[in-house]
Design a protein around this motif. Structure first.
Motif, PDB file in Angstrom:
ATOM      1  N   ALA A 231       0.798  -1.220   0.000  1.00  0.00           N
ATOM      2  CA  ALA A 231       0.000   0.000   0.000  1.00  0.00           C
ATOM      3  C   ALA A 231       0.832   1.271   0.000  1.00  0.00           C
ATOM      4  O   ALA A 231       0.282   2.360  -0.192  1.00  0.00           O
ATOM      5  CB  ALA A 231      -0.924   0.014   1.222  1.00  0.00           C
ATOM      6  N   GLU A 232       2.120   1.156   0.231  1.00  0.00           N
ATOM      7  CA  GLU A 232       2.966   2.342   0.304  1.00  0.00           C
ATOM      8  C   GLU A 232       4.314   2.039  -0.335  1.00  0.00           C
ATOM      9  O   GLU A 232       4.875   0.956  -0.143  1.00  0.00           O
ATOM     10  CB  GLU A 232       3.160   2.775   1.755  1.00  0.00           C
ATOM     11  N   GLU A 268       1.432   6.744  -1.447  1.00  0.00           N
ATOM     12  CA  GLU A 268       0.455   5.844  -0.834  1.00  0.00           C
ATOM     13  C   GLU A 268      -0.646   5.497  -1.802  1.00  0.00           C
ATOM     14  O   GLU A 268      -1.195   6.368  -2.487  1.00  0.00           O
ATOM     15  CB  GLU A 268      -0.139   6.472   0.434  1.00  0.00           C
ATOM     16  N   ASP A 269      -0.970   4.224  -1.860  1.00  0.00           N
ATOM     17  CA  ASP A 269      -2.074   3.751  -2.683  1.00  0.00           C
ATOM     18  C   ASP A 269      -3.374   4.369  -2.180  1.00  0.00           C
ATOM     19  O   ASP A 269      -3.653   4.362  -0.980  1.00  0.00           O
ATOM     20  CB  ASP A 269      -2.144   2.224  -2.596  1.00  0.00           C
ATOM     21  N   GLY A 270      -4.160   4.918  -3.101  1.00  0.00           N
ATOM     22  CA  GLY A 270      -5.458   5.469  -2.730  1.00  0.00           C
ATOM     23  C   GLY A 270      -5.463   6.949  -2.437  1.00  0.00           C
ATOM     24  O   GLY A 270      -6.546   7.528  -2.213  1.00  0.00           O
ATOM     25  N   ASP A 275      -0.102   8.684  -7.163  1.00  0.00           N
ATOM     26  CA  ASP A 275       0.446   7.876  -6.066  1.00  0.00           C
ATOM     27  C   ASP A 275       0.054   6.412  -6.220  1.00  0.00           C
ATOM     28  O   ASP A 275       0.882   5.511  -6.060  1.00  0.00           O
ATOM     29  CB  ASP A 275      -0.055   8.401  -4.728  1.00  0.00           C
ATOM     30  N   THR A 276      -1.203   6.176  -6.507  1.00  0.00           N
ATOM     31  CA  THR A 276      -1.685   4.803  -6.655  1.00  0.00           C
ATOM     32  C   THR A 276      -0.951   4.081  -7.771  1.00  0.00           C
ATOM     33  O   THR A 276      -0.519   2.932  -7.612  1.00  0.00           O
ATOM     34  CB  THR A 276      -3.195   4.811  -6.929  1.00  0.00           C
ATOM     35  N   VAL A 279       2.719   3.270  -6.675  1.00  0.00           N
ATOM     36  CA  VAL A 279       2.807   2.136  -5.744  1.00  0.00           C
ATOM     37  C   VAL A 279       2.605   0.817  -6.493  1.00  0.00           C
ATOM     38  O   VAL A 279       3.381  -0.136  -6.322  1.00  0.00           O
ATOM     39  CB  VAL A 279       1.772   2.273  -4.613  1.00  0.00           C
ATOM     40  N   ARG A 280       1.603   0.760  -7.327  1.00  0.00           N
ATOM     41  CA  ARG A 280       1.289  -0.502  -8.001  1.00  0.00           C
ATOM     42  C   ARG A 280       2.358  -0.876  -9.028  1.00  0.00           C
ATOM     43  O   ARG A 280       2.730  -2.051  -9.143  1.00  0.00           O
ATOM     44  CB  ARG A 280      -0.091  -0.405  -8.643  1.00  0.00           C
ATOM     45  N   GLN A 283       5.422  -2.140  -7.205  1.00  0.00           N
ATOM     46  CA  GLN A 283       5.252  -3.520  -6.747  1.00  0.00           C
ATOM     47  C   GLN A 283       5.425  -4.498  -7.905  1.00  0.00           C
ATOM     48  O   GLN A 283       6.089  -5.543  -7.766  1.00  0.00           O
ATOM     49  CB  GLN A 283       3.881  -3.707  -6.103  1.00  0.00           C
TER      50      GLN A 283
END
Length: 301
Positions: A231-232, A268-270, A275-276, A279-280, A283
């Motif tokens: 998530a981060e 941070e996701d969301g 930002d989302t 993060v994705r 990953q």
């Protein structure tokens, strides 16, 4: 190779260059974050700090003002010692805070990640020094009963031992890179072993299901990346400097990275589309490296 961890107790370095106000602020900030300087505690006088760090009082005042701007200190003036803020947990950290050095920003974010029942940490870095230091804070919280995750999974990508590193390297005569490389390798192995030991110990002491895995990369990472619970994402560039270090029985000039001083950017996701997406994609990038070109890494002496 630079030792990323700075002493939280401080010491004079009469034979080294004078510290800057930002370096003094970094060390004092680390003491506050680690609990060495507690909320509400009075700081040493500016004269005492100047003597401890071997700098002028003006340098100390500049450092204290930085920490006051971050809401870590109060009562910063010429007349009396400053005081550690009563609630440093509300200092300027997290996604709304300006980017900060890794040694400042990483530990509180990892401590927050340990509030989850299943903690997942993925890290790509040069030596794992910053990660090993940062894990100390949630470990303390677990031992005091403030945190109790059921499961902890940690995956770490590090450079392979036999590659020609881009850094650290000697400034001249790359044929003499052997001692510099061996110094880096010893630090990589030692930090990885400490990280693994400290986390696996949670099985016996607290019954936590822990998994710690390492894999080797065939290249020198120009950046460091920490992914927390999916998530981060915390991202920093390794900034190279020219420095002189004692390597074995000689002093060598080398190009090296200042790991803990690398500015860490938080996503941070969301919290927004950019930002989302960061993060994705981070990953996905990490997972691809882990599953494709990385290889088994054995931390040996």
């Amino acid at each position: 190779m630079e030792r990323e961890h700075a002493s939280v107790n401080g010491r004079k370095k009469s034979q080294e260059r004078a510290r800057t106000h930002r370096e003094v602020a970094d060390e004092l900030r680390a003491r506050i974050r680690s609990g060495t300087l507690r909320s509400g505690q009075r700081m040493p006088t500016q004269a005492q700090l100047a003597d401890e760090f071997g700098v002028e009082r003006g340098t100390v005042r500049q450092a204290l003002r930085i920490l006051q701007s971050e809401r870590l200190l109060t009562n910063v003036s010429k007349g009396s010692p400053a005081t550690v803020a009563p609630d440093t947990d509300k200092a300027l950290t997290g996604p709304d805070a300006p980017p900060q050095p890794t040694m400042v920003a990483l530990a509180p974010r990892i401590a927050d990640a340990f509030a989850a029942p299943h903690v997942r940490i993925d890290a790509l870095c040069l030596t794992a020094v910053s990660l090993t230091l940062a894990i100390g804070e949630p470990l303390r919280q677990i031992h005091t009963g403030r945190r109790k995750p059921a499961k902890v999974d940690v995956r770490v990508l590090l450079p392979a031992r036999d590659i020609d590193l881009a850094f650290p390297v000697p400034v001249t005569d790359r044929g003499r890179a052997g001692p510099v490389h061996e110094r880096w390798l010893a630090m990589r192995n030692a930090q990885g072993q400490v990280l693994r030991h400290n986390l696996l110990a949670l099985r016996a002491t607290h019954g936590i299901d822990v998994s710690v895995s390492f894999r080797a990369l065939p290249f020198t990472p120009p950046v460091k990346l920490y992914l927390l619970n999916g998530a981060e994402a915390l991202f920093a560039y390794y900034t190279l400097t020219r420095r002189e270090e004692q390597v074995g029985e000689e002093r060598l000039e080398m190009y090296d990275a200042e790991g803990t001083r690398s500015t860490l950017f938080a996503f941070e996701d969301g919290t927004g589309p950019r930002d989302t997406a960061f993060v994705r994609q981070s990953q996905l990038w990490f997972d691809a490296l882990w599953e494709t070109i990385s290889s088994e890494l054995v931390l040996t002496d």
